[in-house]
Design an enzyme around this catalytic site. Sequence first.
Site, short mmCIF file in Angstrom:
data_model
loop_
_atom_site.label_atom_id
_atom_site.label_comp_id
_atom_site.label_asym_id
_atom_site.label_seq_id
_atom_site.Cartn_x
_atom_site.Cartn_y
_atom_site.Cartn_z
N CYS A 90 -3.15 -2.83 8.92
CA CYS A 90 -2.41 -1.44 9.10
C CYS A 90 -2.34 -1.54 10.69
O CYS A 90 -0.99 -1.03 10.88
CB CYS A 90 -3.32 -0.27 8.86
SG CYS A 90 -4.30 -0.77 7.12
N CYS B 152 0.78 -1.06 0.07
CA CYS B 152 -0.10 -0.18 0.43
C CYS B 152 1.01 1.34 0.02
O CYS B 152 -0.05 1.91 0.26
CB CYS B 152 -1.32 0.24 1.23
SG CYS B 152 -0.05 -0.10 2.68
#
Length: 153
Positions: A108, A38
Site C-alpha cells: 500500500c 486490490c
Amino acid sequence: MSQVTEYSEKVMDHFMNPRNVGEIEDAAGVGTVGNAKCGDIMRIYLDIDENHVIKDAKFKTFGCGAAVATSSMATELVIGKTVEEALKVTNKAVMEALDGLPAVKVHCSLLAEEAIHAALWDYAQKNNITIEGLKPPVTDIDETEEFYEMEEE
Ligand code: FES
C-alpha cells in the site's frame, strides 16, 4: 525496522485524521496510480513554486486504511522539499515515519511513492524539465517488479 503485525498508533492517527485531503486547483503536477489487485487508487496533487519547492500537497485515496495513512504521511513529508528531495521520499521512508506497516500492507505504501513520482513526472513534462533519477510513472503498481519483491519479503 522490525516487523510489525498490526497498525501503529501513527498509522491509526493518519487513517482517522488524514492530513492534506483534497485537491489543488491548477496543480503544478498531478499523479494517479492504482493497484489492479486490490482495486485501490491514489491521486496526489502538488503545488510547486519557481524554485522547484513543493509548497503544498493534497491527496485523494480510494483505498484501504494503510493507503490513506501512507498518502497522508507522504504529503506531509514532501511539503517544503525540492522536487529532487521529494524523489527520495520512498515508500520505506513513509513507512518509517509511520512506525512501520504490517508486511501484508507494505504494498500500500508503494502507491504513495508511485503517486508522488507520477505527480513529479507530470510537473516535469509540463515544464519541460528533467528531474534526475525520475523514471516514467506506472499506472498500476501491481505491474512493478518491486511490488513482487516486497510481497516475497
Ligand atoms: Fe490496496 Fe492497501 S489493500 S492499497
